[in-house]
Design an enzyme around this catalytic site. Structure first.
Site, PDB file in Angstrom:
ATOM      1  N   GLU A 170      -0.535  -8.746  -5.621  1.00  0.00           N
ATOM      2  CA  GLU A 170      -2.068  -9.147  -6.085  1.00  0.00           C
ATOM      3  C   GLU A 170      -1.888 -10.879  -6.654  1.00  0.00           C
ATOM      4  OE1 GLU A 170      -4.752  -8.099  -5.588  1.00  0.00           O
ATOM      5  OE2 GLU A 170      -4.105  -6.421  -4.673  1.00  0.00           O
ATOM      6  N   CYS A 222     -27.663  -2.642   4.266  1.00  0.00           N
ATOM      7  CA  CYS A 222     -27.775  -4.026   4.440  1.00  0.00           C
ATOM      8  C   CYS A 222     -28.569  -5.201   3.847  1.00  0.00           C
ATOM      9  CB  CYS A 222     -25.869  -4.346   5.405  1.00  0.00           C
ATOM     10  SG  CYS A 222     -25.939  -6.390   5.050  1.00  0.00           S
ATOM     11  N   CYS A 279     -19.542  -1.400  10.995  1.00  0.00           N
ATOM     12  CA  CYS A 279     -20.017  -1.696   9.260  1.00  0.00           C
ATOM     13  C   CYS A 279     -19.955  -0.355   9.429  1.00  0.00           C
ATOM     14  CB  CYS A 279     -20.538  -3.147   8.641  1.00  0.00           C
ATOM     15  SG  CYS A 279     -20.785  -2.253   6.777  1.00  0.00           S
ATOM     16  N   ASP A 312     -13.812 -11.172  -5.834  1.00  0.00           N
ATOM     17  CA  ASP A 312     -12.883 -11.753  -4.575  1.00  0.00           C
ATOM     18  C   ASP A 312     -13.961 -12.354  -3.919  1.00  0.00           C
ATOM     19  OD1 ASP A 312     -12.562 -10.646  -3.000  1.00  0.00           O
ATOM     20  OD2 ASP A 312     -10.561 -10.703  -2.387  1.00  0.00           O
ATOM     21  N   THR A 327      -2.877 -17.032  -0.915  1.00  0.00           N
ATOM     22  CA  THR A 327      -2.669 -16.890  -0.042  1.00  0.00           C
ATOM     23  C   THR A 327      -2.700 -15.371   1.135  1.00  0.00           C
ATOM     24  OG1 THR A 327      -0.236 -17.105  -1.609  1.00  0.00           O
ATOM     25  CG2 THR A 327       0.352 -17.316   0.816  1.00  0.00           C
ATOM     26  N   TYR A 339     -10.134 -11.633 -11.918  1.00  0.00           N
ATOM     27  CA  TYR A 339      -9.705 -10.848 -10.525  1.00  0.00           C
ATOM     28  C   TYR A 339      -8.610 -10.159 -10.899  1.00  0.00           C
ATOM     29  CZ  TYR A 339      -7.764  -9.820  -6.123  1.00  0.00           C
ATOM     30  OH  TYR A 339      -7.231  -9.574  -5.395  1.00  0.00           O
ATOM     31  N   ARG A 348       0.644  -0.987   0.143  1.00  0.00           N
ATOM     32  CA  ARG A 348      -0.061  -0.250  -0.195  1.00  0.00           C
ATOM     33  C   ARG A 348       0.943   1.352  -0.067  1.00  0.00           C
ATOM     34  NH1 ARG A 348      -5.575  -2.220   3.669  1.00  0.00           N
ATOM     35  NH2 ARG A 348      -6.096  -3.004   1.669  1.00  0.00           N
ATOM     36  N   GLY A 398       3.232 -22.083  -2.561  1.00  0.00           N
ATOM     37  CA  GLY A 398       2.732 -23.021  -3.505  1.00  0.00           C
ATOM     38  C   GLY A 398       1.928 -22.149  -4.262  1.00  0.00           C
ATOM     39  N   TYR A 399       0.595 -23.185  -5.164  1.00  0.00           N
ATOM     40  CA  TYR A 399       0.408 -22.618  -6.727  1.00  0.00           C
ATOM     41  C   TYR A 399       2.344 -21.701  -7.476  1.00  0.00           C
ATOM     42  CZ  TYR A 399      -3.784 -23.179  -4.301  1.00  0.00           C
ATOM     43  OH  TYR A 399      -4.541 -23.258  -3.241  1.00  0.00           O
TER      44      TYR A 399
HETATM   45  N1  ADE Z   1      -6.319  -9.535  -1.261  1.00  0.00           N
HETATM   46  C1  ADE Z   1      -5.950  -9.292  -2.316  1.00  0.00           C
HETATM   47  N2  ADE Z   1      -5.327  -8.201  -2.737  1.00  0.00           N
HETATM   48  C2  ADE Z   1      -5.080  -7.449  -1.812  1.00  0.00           C
HETATM   49  C3  ADE Z   1      -4.801  -6.068  -1.206  1.00  0.00           C
HETATM   50  N3  ADE Z   1      -4.463  -4.934  -2.110  1.00  0.00           N
HETATM   51  N4  ADE Z   1      -4.581  -5.530   0.192  1.00  0.00           N
HETATM   52  C4  ADE Z   1      -4.982  -5.936   0.830  1.00  0.00           C
HETATM   53  N5  ADE Z   1      -5.946  -7.988   0.420  1.00  0.00           N
HETATM   54  C5  ADE Z   1      -5.848  -7.704  -0.541  1.00  0.00           C
END
Ligand code: ADE
Length: 349
Positions: free
Chosen positions: A40, A211, A205, A141, A46, A123, A28, A84-85
């Site tokens: 991403e 909601c 929330c 997602d 994960t 995604y 971030r 993984g993957y």
């Molecule tokens: N999961 C997938 N992308 C994300 C992101 N940018 N920040 C937090 N969780 C995530």
């Protein structure tokens, strides 16, 4: 399902909440599309906590697209070891090579072009597009689907790609110019508030006012994920006996699958023509012409019939205890299940 018309109402509260409450995560702090892409792809399968360390180490070893394109596979897999993957890592490198070969310095600024690249599906294209490039491309997602289906008491199966597409379009319409924060706010809400297991923290929330499932206290019902059903496969041989323009049918038992409906004579295994002949001989049917009538498949909720059909033109009467029905009766009088439709249509045509 309850669809309120102005989903737009959630945009501001959600983004405001995110800007105040967001977690401090390494990816971030950058707007470098290369770094966001790596994060991403790692985050797709994960958990955030597990990704943090890998992300920093990966970018220290391979800080640029060129480095990734040039890295030896062994070194790449070592950097990925434990995540993984592994095809994710191989696709990252493939993708980097492709871009470099085409003299491109970064990932394309276009959703469709992003999706053409190895390892980038709807995604990732949505998240990279909105987070790195501020494109109006929602990233749908599991978190986002959970939030959206709860908001709307939407009981559609979230494994159905139509549902994803629908929410992509709905979210695209309400996406603010700050696409990045909007995309991340939905993910963050799913991760911190609209929790999958246990009790969601609805009191905290920012969009609980919108909601429907909160209002009706039906949160635990969403999202709906239809389990993949394992069907039992039953092989069958269907014998369509014909005599003098009439067709042999029998009534099914009064209980169970297709109870009390009418069907053609059938045997519970797939028989070759020679085996059918033997079967007929056992029933003292000897005077006939046999024709392969093709295969057919019918899917019930828990059973699949895999059928092989034969048309048997009897040239003399036989003693089987069957109902002999004309074409008209097959059409109008007897209820023949859809499972036999292919054979029925062949007779009636
Ligand atoms: N999961 C997938 N992308 C994300 C992101 N940018 N920040 C937090 N969780 C995530």
């Amino acid at each position: 399902m309850m669809m309120r018309s102005n989903l737009q109402e959630i945009t501001k509260p959600l983004v405001n909440w995110f800007q105040k409450e967001k977690r401090d995560l390494p990816w971030r702090h950058t707007s470098d599309s290369y770094k966001i892409w790596i994060s991403e792809i790692m985050l797709q399968q994960t958990r955030v906590e597990a990704v943090k360390g890998y992300y920093e180490r990966f970018l220290q070893a391979l800080p640029t697209l060129e480095d990734l394109a040039k890295v030896k596979e062994d070194e790449l897999l070592k950097l990925w070891e434990g995540l993984g993957y592994y095809s994710r890592a191989k696709n990252l490198k493939k993708c980097a090579e492709l871009l470099i070969q085409n003299n491109l310095k970064e990932l394309p600024h276009d959703y469709i072009e992003l999706m053409k690249l190895p390892g980038i599906g709807p995604y990732a294209a949505g998240s990279i597009g909105s987070i790195a490039y501020q494109l109006k491309t929602p990233a749908i997602d599991g978190n986002v689907l959970r939030v959206m289906t709860r908001l709307h008491e939407d009981d559609r199966d979230i494994l159905n790609s139509k549902v994803r597409k629908d929410y992509f379009e709905k979210l695209q319409k309400i996406m603010p110019d700050n696409s990045r924060d909007f995309t991340e706010s939905l993910m963050e809400l799913g991760a911190l508030i609209c929790l999958p297991n246990g009790v969601p923290l609805c009191e905290k929330c920012p969009i609980s006012f919108y909601c429907q499932s909160y209002k009706n206290q039906t949160i635990h019902k969403y999202p709906v994920k239809k389990k993949e059903v394992k069907r039992k496969i039953e092989e069958k041989t269907i014998l369509i006996l014909e005599y003098n323009g009439l067709y042999a049918i029998q009534k099914r038992p009064s209980k169970g699958l297709l109870a009390s409906m009418y069907e053609f004579l059938n045997i519970s295994s797939n028989l070759q023509e020679s085996e059918v002949k033997k079967w007929l001989e056992d029933k003292k049917i000897t005077d006939y012409q046999i024709e392969d009538f093709g295969s057919a498949k019918h899917i019930f909720s828990h059973i699949e019939w895999h059928m092989k059909g034969y048309r048997i033109k009897c040239l003399s009467k036989n003693n089987l205890d069957l109902i002999w029905a004309s074409k008209e009766e097959l059409e109008k009088k007897y209820s023949i299940p859809n499972a036999y439709i292919k054979y029925l249509n062949k007779i009636l045509s």
